[in-house]
Design a protein around this motif. Structure first.
Motif, PDB file in Angstrom:
ATOM      1  N   VAL A 117       8.731 -37.931  13.438  1.00 51.26           N
ATOM      2  CA  VAL A 117       8.465 -37.724  12.135  1.00 51.26           C
ATOM      3  C   VAL A 117      10.016 -37.507  11.617  1.00 51.26           C
ATOM      4  O   VAL A 117      10.482 -36.345  11.891  1.00 51.26           O
ATOM      5  CB  VAL A 117       7.812 -36.658  11.580  1.00 51.26           C
ATOM      6  N   ARG A 122      13.054 -28.752   6.728  1.00 56.68           N
ATOM      7  CA  ARG A 122      12.662 -28.029   7.819  1.00 56.68           C
ATOM      8  C   ARG A 122      11.007 -27.789   7.816  1.00 56.68           C
ATOM      9  O   ARG A 122      10.384 -27.920   8.932  1.00 56.68           O
ATOM     10  CB  ARG A 122      13.409 -27.042   8.342  1.00 56.68           C
ATOM     11  N   ASN A 125       8.662 -30.540   7.558  1.00 54.24           N
ATOM     12  CA  ASN A 125       8.629 -31.639   8.589  1.00 54.24           C
ATOM     13  C   ASN A 125       7.640 -30.689   9.690  1.00 54.24           C
ATOM     14  O   ASN A 125       7.134 -31.532  10.661  1.00 54.24           O
ATOM     15  CB  ASN A 125      10.188 -31.710   9.015  1.00 54.24           C
ATOM     16  N   THR A 126       8.058 -29.528  10.141  1.00 52.60           N
ATOM     17  CA  THR A 126       7.468 -28.859  10.961  1.00 52.60           C
ATOM     18  C   THR A 126       5.932 -29.010  10.799  1.00 52.60           C
ATOM     19  O   THR A 126       4.990 -28.894  11.659  1.00 52.60           O
ATOM     20  CB  THR A 126       7.844 -27.591  11.102  1.00 52.60           C
ATOM     21  N   GLY A 143       9.573 -34.224  15.539  1.00 47.85           N
ATOM     22  CA  GLY A 143      10.277 -34.521  14.213  1.00 47.85           C
ATOM     23  C   GLY A 143      11.811 -33.982  13.966  1.00 47.85           C
ATOM     24  O   GLY A 143      12.256 -32.857  14.775  1.00 47.85           O
ATOM     25  N   PRO A 145      14.069 -32.912  10.442  1.00 44.59           N
ATOM     26  CA  PRO A 145      14.276 -32.829   9.026  1.00 44.59           C
ATOM     27  C   PRO A 145      15.311 -33.901   8.467  1.00 44.59           C
ATOM     28  O   PRO A 145      16.109 -34.217   9.203  1.00 44.59           O
ATOM     29  CB  PRO A 145      14.689 -31.482   8.854  1.00 44.59           C
ATOM     30  N   ILE A 201       5.747 -37.168   3.794  1.00 44.17           N
ATOM     31  CA  ILE A 201       5.703 -35.995   4.872  1.00 44.17           C
ATOM     32  C   ILE A 201       5.644 -34.887   4.253  1.00 44.17           C
ATOM     33  O   ILE A 201       4.648 -33.795   4.788  1.00 44.17           O
ATOM     34  CB  ILE A 201       7.144 -36.014   5.459  1.00 44.17           C
ATOM     35  N   GLU A 202       5.898 -34.479   2.902  1.00 43.30           N
ATOM     36  CA  GLU A 202       5.545 -33.414   2.227  1.00 43.30           C
ATOM     37  C   GLU A 202       4.258 -33.285   1.884  1.00 43.30           C
ATOM     38  O   GLU A 202       3.393 -32.127   1.870  1.00 43.30           O
ATOM     39  CB  GLU A 202       6.437 -32.920   1.070  1.00 43.30           C
TER      40      GLU A 202
END
Length: 261
Positions: A117, A122, A125-126, A143, A145, A201-202
């Protein structure tokens, strides 16, 4: 098996109309092949970029799968294939696939064991990595960021992907950065299926709210985004359609001028 690209009238672009189950099956096939492939999406923004930027056009023309991401593209394609859809008892919107229509189904992709990813901040992404580990149990998901993307970070991501050797990469840097990066670095990246997913992703992370599905079926998802992110979306809603119209008109007349020379 991946359907052939089909022309979307008016917009003069090609796409690969697929339903979610067809996409998941096709992704499994591309991953099993072990070669480099891409999954992109077509909306008004990408269509404008394709008609104005040679690098974006080149990437889309070489892409394995180009989904109907935006409602206008899906509707125009649907009008051109109305009889076919009626015979199958299906509606156009079954073929309109945004990233969040298929990412939650990744657990159904055969033999998917390594997922990367890339993108977002950060925290997002986490959280997205954590959620994907629940969607694809048993897969190694990691992943990096993408916030503050520059040449140094780009080199670091290329090196990380080379070491990690994922089968699937979700690249969410926003458009057109993610497309520019793919066009520039794809030959240097390890074999994998690279999917441009924009801000998904968000959304996977739960940080950005998804529009209600009924708005998407009506083709009004843009209104939801405009309310939530007016500064980011206003140009695309109020200005870009006119820019695209100008590009398409110029494209219509360009061939005749060329032939007359």
């Amino acid at each position: 098996m991946i359907p052939e690209h089909q022309r979307v009238p008016v917009f003069d672009v090609d796409a690969t109309p697929m339903r979610v189950d067809e996409l998941i099956e096709a992704m499994g096939g591309l991953i099993a092949a072990g070669t480099t492939a891409t999954v992109l999406g077509h909306n008004l923004h990408s269509i404008t970029l394709l008609h104005s930027r040679p690098d974006v056009r080149s990437l889309y023309e070489d892409s394995s799968i180009v989904l109907l991401d935006g409602a206008p593209a899906a509707m125009l394609w649907g009008l051109a294939h109305k009889r076919q859809l009626q015979a199958q008892g299906e509606g156009t919107m079954a073929y309109r696939l945004g990233s969040m229509d298929w990412i939650p189904e990744l657990g159904k992709v055969n033999d998917l064991k390594r997922v990367a990813v890339v993108g977002a901040g950060r925290t997002a992404n986490t959280k997205a990595v954590a959620r994907l580990r629940t969607i694809i149990p048993g897969a190694a998901v990691d992943g990096m960021p993408g916030e503050g993307w520059d040449s140094t970070l780009e080199d670091a991501v290329v090196n990380w992907l080379t070491d990690f050797r994922p089968q699937l990469v979700l690249l969410g840097l926003g458009m057109p950065l993610q497309e520019t990066v793919l066009h520039r670095r794809l030959a240097q990246l390890p074999p994998a299926l690279y999917c441009a997913v924009g801000g998904a992703i968000e959304q996977v992370a739960g940080i950005q709210k998804l529009a209600p599905r009924w708005l998407g079926r009506l083709g009004l998802e843009w209104a939801w985004r405009l309310v939530l992110h007016p500064g980011r979306v206003a140009y695309r809603v109020f200005v870009e359609p006119w820019k695209l119209a100008g590009l398409l008109i110029r494209r219509r007349f360009q061939p005749s001028k060329t032939k007359g020379k």
